[in-house]
Write a protein that holds these residues in place. Structure first.
Motif, PDB file in Angstrom:
ATOM      1  N   SER A 108     -68.134  30.628  16.403  1.00  0.00           N
ATOM      2  CA  SER A 108     -69.010  30.586  15.241  1.00  0.00           C
ATOM      3  C   SER A 108     -68.164  30.624  13.965  1.00  0.00           C
ATOM      4  O   SER A 108     -67.066  31.181  13.951  1.00  0.00           O
ATOM      5  CB  SER A 108     -69.996  31.759  15.268  1.00  0.00           C
ATOM      6  N   PRO A 109     -68.654  30.032  12.875  1.00  0.00           N
ATOM      7  CA  PRO A 109     -67.888  29.985  11.629  1.00  0.00           C
ATOM      8  C   PRO A 109     -67.620  31.382  11.054  1.00  0.00           C
ATOM      9  O   PRO A 109     -68.479  32.261  11.115  1.00  0.00           O
ATOM     10  CB  PRO A 109     -68.775  29.180  10.682  1.00  0.00           C
ATOM     11  N   VAL A 110     -66.439  31.553  10.499  1.00  0.00           N
ATOM     12  CA  VAL A 110     -66.008  32.807   9.874  1.00  0.00           C
ATOM     13  C   VAL A 110     -65.582  32.505   8.444  1.00  0.00           C
ATOM     14  O   VAL A 110     -64.912  31.503   8.188  1.00  0.00           O
ATOM     15  CB  VAL A 110     -64.818  33.420  10.670  1.00  0.00           C
ATOM     16  N   SER A 111     -65.976  33.367   7.493  1.00  0.00           N
ATOM     17  CA  SER A 111     -65.585  33.154   6.092  1.00  0.00           C
ATOM     18  C   SER A 111     -64.402  34.022   5.683  1.00  0.00           C
ATOM     19  O   SER A 111     -63.636  33.664   4.790  1.00  0.00           O
ATOM     20  CB  SER A 111     -66.762  33.438   5.164  1.00  0.00           C
ATOM     21  N   SER A 112     -64.262  35.184   6.343  1.00  0.00           N
ATOM     22  CA  SER A 112     -63.160  36.098   6.053  1.00  0.00           C
ATOM     23  C   SER A 112     -63.099  37.130   7.175  1.00  0.00           C
ATOM     24  O   SER A 112     -63.977  37.168   8.037  1.00  0.00           O
ATOM     25  CB  SER A 112     -63.361  36.804   4.706  1.00  0.00           C
ATOM     26  N   VAL A 113     -62.052  37.954   7.150  1.00  0.00           N
ATOM     27  CA  VAL A 113     -61.931  39.042   8.121  1.00  0.00           C
ATOM     28  C   VAL A 113     -61.479  40.305   7.405  1.00  0.00           C
ATOM     29  O   VAL A 113     -60.831  40.241   6.351  1.00  0.00           O
ATOM     30  CB  VAL A 113     -60.939  38.724   9.272  1.00  0.00           C
ATOM     31  N   GLU A 114     -61.838  41.422   7.972  1.00  0.00           N
ATOM     32  CA  GLU A 114     -61.371  42.730   7.498  1.00  0.00           C
ATOM     33  C   GLU A 114     -60.434  43.262   8.581  1.00  0.00           C
ATOM     34  O   GLU A 114     -60.817  43.362   9.750  1.00  0.00           O
ATOM     35  CB  GLU A 114     -62.554  43.664   7.306  1.00  0.00           C
ATOM     36  N   ILE A 115     -59.202  43.585   8.190  1.00  0.00           N
ATOM     37  CA  ILE A 115     -58.185  44.020   9.138  1.00  0.00           C
ATOM     38  C   ILE A 115     -57.785  45.464   8.852  1.00  0.00           C
ATOM     39  O   ILE A 115     -57.478  45.819   7.709  1.00  0.00           O
ATOM     40  CB  ILE A 115     -56.913  43.141   9.059  1.00  0.00           C
ATOM     41  N   THR A 116     -57.793  46.275   9.903  1.00  0.00           N
ATOM     42  CA  THR A 116     -57.261  47.626   9.847  1.00  0.00           C
ATOM     43  C   THR A 116     -56.155  47.705  10.880  1.00  0.00           C
ATOM     44  O   THR A 116     -56.383  47.401  12.059  1.00  0.00           O
ATOM     45  CB  THR A 116     -58.339  48.678  10.165  1.00  0.00           C
ATOM     46  N   SER A 117     -54.953  48.079  10.445  1.00  0.00           N
ATOM     47  CA  SER A 117     -53.807  48.149  11.343  1.00  0.00           C
ATOM     48  C   SER A 117     -53.312  49.583  11.452  1.00  0.00           C
ATOM     49  O   SER A 117     -53.199  50.280  10.442  1.00  0.00           O
ATOM     50  CB  SER A 117     -52.662  47.267  10.820  1.00  0.00           C
ATOM     51  N   ASP A 118     -53.021  50.003  12.659  1.00  0.00           N
ATOM     52  CA  ASP A 118     -52.409  51.307  12.912  1.00  0.00           C
ATOM     53  C   ASP A 118     -50.902  51.110  12.801  1.00  0.00           C
ATOM     54  O   ASP A 118     -50.233  50.752  13.778  1.00  0.00           O
ATOM     55  CB  ASP A 118     -52.815  51.816  14.292  1.00  0.00           C
ATOM     56  N   LEU A 119     -50.373  51.300  11.603  1.00  0.00           N
ATOM     57  CA  LEU A 119     -48.962  51.013  11.337  1.00  0.00           C
ATOM     58  C   LEU A 119     -48.021  51.901  12.133  1.00  0.00           C
ATOM     59  O   LEU A 119     -46.935  51.454  12.512  1.00  0.00           O
ATOM     60  CB  LEU A 119     -48.691  51.110   9.835  1.00  0.00           C
ATOM     61  N   ASP A 120     -48.430  53.136  12.401  1.00  0.00           N
ATOM     62  CA  ASP A 120     -47.590  54.018  13.224  1.00  0.00           C
ATOM     63  C   ASP A 120     -47.485  53.479  14.646  1.00  0.00           C
ATOM     64  O   ASP A 120     -46.399  53.463  15.235  1.00  0.00           O
ATOM     65  CB  ASP A 120     -48.134  55.443  13.239  1.00  0.00           C
ATOM     66  N   ARG A 121     -48.598  53.028  15.200  1.00  0.00           N
ATOM     67  CA  ARG A 121     -48.570  52.471  16.562  1.00  0.00           C
ATOM     68  C   ARG A 121     -47.764  51.185  16.601  1.00  0.00           C
ATOM     69  O   ARG A 121     -47.006  50.946  17.548  1.00  0.00           O
ATOM     70  CB  ARG A 121     -50.009  52.233  17.060  1.00  0.00           C
ATOM     71  N   ILE A 122     -47.906  50.361  15.581  1.00  0.00           N
ATOM     72  CA  ILE A 122     -47.121  49.122  15.515  1.00  0.00           C
ATOM     73  C   ILE A 122     -45.636  49.447  15.503  1.00  0.00           C
ATOM     74  O   ILE A 122     -44.843  48.807  16.195  1.00  0.00           O
ATOM     75  CB  ILE A 122     -47.528  48.269  14.302  1.00  0.00           C
ATOM     76  N   GLU A 123     -45.232  50.457  14.742  1.00  0.00           N
ATOM     77  CA  GLU A 123     -43.826  50.848  14.695  1.00  0.00           C
ATOM     78  C   GLU A 123     -43.354  51.373  16.047  1.00  0.00           C
ATOM     79  O   GLU A 123     -42.241  51.066  16.484  1.00  0.00           O
ATOM     80  CB  GLU A 123     -43.584  51.881  13.597  1.00  0.00           C
ATOM     81  N   GLU A 124     -44.190  52.138  16.739  1.00  0.00           N
ATOM     82  CA  GLU A 124     -43.839  52.607  18.092  1.00  0.00           C
ATOM     83  C   GLU A 124     -43.605  51.423  19.029  1.00  0.00           C
ATOM     84  O   GLU A 124     -42.621  51.407  19.788  1.00  0.00           O
ATOM     85  CB  GLU A 124     -44.952  53.483  18.671  1.00  0.00           C
ATOM     86  N   LEU A 125     -44.497  50.457  18.976  1.00  0.00           N
ATOM     87  CA  LEU A 125     -44.360  49.278  19.819  1.00  0.00           C
ATOM     88  C   LEU A 125     -43.116  48.477  19.439  1.00  0.00           C
ATOM     89  O   LEU A 125     -42.381  48.007  20.312  1.00  0.00           O
ATOM     90  CB  LEU A 125     -45.615  48.403  19.725  1.00  0.00           C
ATOM     91  N   ARG A 126     -42.880  48.332  18.149  1.00  0.00           N
ATOM     92  CA  ARG A 126     -41.699  47.590  17.691  1.00  0.00           C
ATOM     93  C   ARG A 126     -40.426  48.216  18.248  1.00  0.00           C
ATOM     94  O   ARG A 126     -39.559  47.527  18.783  1.00  0.00           O
ATOM     95  CB  ARG A 126     -41.653  47.560  16.164  1.00  0.00           C
ATOM     96  N   ARG A 127     -40.315  49.540  18.141  1.00  0.00           N
ATOM     97  CA  ARG A 127     -39.125  50.234  18.659  1.00  0.00           C
ATOM     98  C   ARG A 127     -39.003  50.089  20.169  1.00  0.00           C
ATOM     99  O   ARG A 127     -37.910  49.892  20.698  1.00  0.00           O
ATOM    100  CB  ARG A 127     -39.159  51.709  18.263  1.00  0.00           C
ATOM    101  N   GLU A 128     -40.137  50.212  20.857  1.00  0.00           N
ATOM    102  CA  GLU A 128     -40.127  50.068  22.323  1.00  0.00           C
ATOM    103  C   GLU A 128     -39.571  48.705  22.735  1.00  0.00           C
ATOM    104  O   GLU A 128     -38.707  48.607  23.612  1.00  0.00           O
ATOM    105  CB  GLU A 128     -41.540  50.241  22.872  1.00  0.00           C
ATOM    106  N   TYR A 129     -40.064  47.646  22.105  1.00  0.00           N
ATOM    107  CA  TYR A 129     -39.636  46.303  22.488  1.00  0.00           C
ATOM    108  C   TYR A 129     -38.234  45.971  21.981  1.00  0.00           C
ATOM    109  O   TYR A 129     -37.516  45.209  22.621  1.00  0.00           O
ATOM    110  CB  TYR A 129     -40.678  45.271  22.055  1.00  0.00           C
ATOM    111  N   GLU A 130     -37.842  46.558  20.872  1.00  0.00           N
ATOM    112  CA  GLU A 130     -36.484  46.329  20.375  1.00  0.00           C
ATOM    113  C   GLU A 130     -35.446  46.941  21.318  1.00  0.00           C
ATOM    114  O   GLU A 130     -34.303  46.499  21.338  1.00  0.00           O
ATOM    115  CB  GLU A 130     -36.327  46.906  18.965  1.00  0.00           C
ATOM    116  N   SER A 131     -35.862  47.930  22.109  1.00  0.00           N
ATOM    117  CA  SER A 131     -34.917  48.565  23.045  1.00  0.00           C
ATOM    118  C   SER A 131     -34.797  47.802  24.366  1.00  0.00           C
ATOM    119  O   SER A 131     -33.987  48.186  25.219  1.00  0.00           O
ATOM    120  CB  SER A 131     -35.351  50.012  23.317  1.00  0.00           C
ATOM    121  N   ARG A 132     -35.544  46.740  24.530  1.00  0.00           N
ATOM    122  CA  ARG A 132     -35.488  45.957  25.767  1.00  0.00           C
ATOM    123  C   ARG A 132     -34.135  45.248  25.914  1.00  0.00           C
ATOM    124  O   ARG A 132     -33.479  44.913  24.925  1.00  0.00           O
ATOM    125  CB  ARG A 132     -36.597  44.901  25.789  1.00  0.00           C
ATOM    126  N   GLU A 133     -33.796  44.993  27.151  1.00  0.00           N
ATOM    127  CA  GLU A 133     -32.526  44.316  27.457  1.00  0.00           C
ATOM    128  C   GLU A 133     -32.438  42.982  26.725  1.00  0.00           C
ATOM    129  O   GLU A 133     -33.378  42.188  26.740  1.00  0.00           O
ATOM    130  CB  GLU A 133     -32.418  44.072  28.961  1.00  0.00           C
TER     131      GLU A 133
END
Length: 120
Positions: free
Chosen positions: A39-64
């Motif tokens: 269905s058509p969308v005109s805009s979106v409202e985004i809420t980001s959990d920046l602390d969780r994003i940082e946790e995930l970023r660190r987790e994946y940056e530690s990958r081989e």
């Protein structure tokens, strides 16, 4: 985020040339239709959990084989075509880099971002 500028800065980091053979970038943008029913969308409202994003970023940056992971998540009311999410993954070989980008993107979207679509 200016992806080109960010990659240029990344290339200046000590150890980059010795450890990086691939860089992948994701630039998610607001599209004009809903993923669930098209269905058509005109805009979106985004809420980001920046602390969780940082946790995930660190987790994946530690990958081989991964040298660096950079994430920038946009928030608030966004219009069609606006940037939503940037991810840059730099690492040794494509098998490592592709997997990290795909997994990290899916986890950020499912664990750390809430999106409310506004109908057109």
């Amino acid at each position: 985020m200016d992806i080109t500028q960010t990659i240029q800065q990344l290339k200046q980091e000590p150890g980059f040339a010795e450890n990086v053979g691939m860089i992948l970038a994701h630039n998610g943008v607001v599209r004009g239709w809903s993923r669930k029913d098209h269905s058509p969308v005109s805009s979106v409202e985004i809420t980001s959990d920046l602390d969780r994003i940082e946790e995930l970023r660190r987790e994946y940056e530690s990958r081989e084989g991964i040298f660096r992971v950079i994430v920038e998540a946009c928030q608030g009311k966004l219009q069609l075509g606006d940037d939503l999410l940037f991810i840059i993954v730099a690492g040794d070989i494509r098998e490592n880099v592709k997997a990290v980008l795909a997994e990290l993107l899916d986890r950020i979207k499912s664990e750390a971002v809430i999106k409310t679509e506004h109908p057109a």
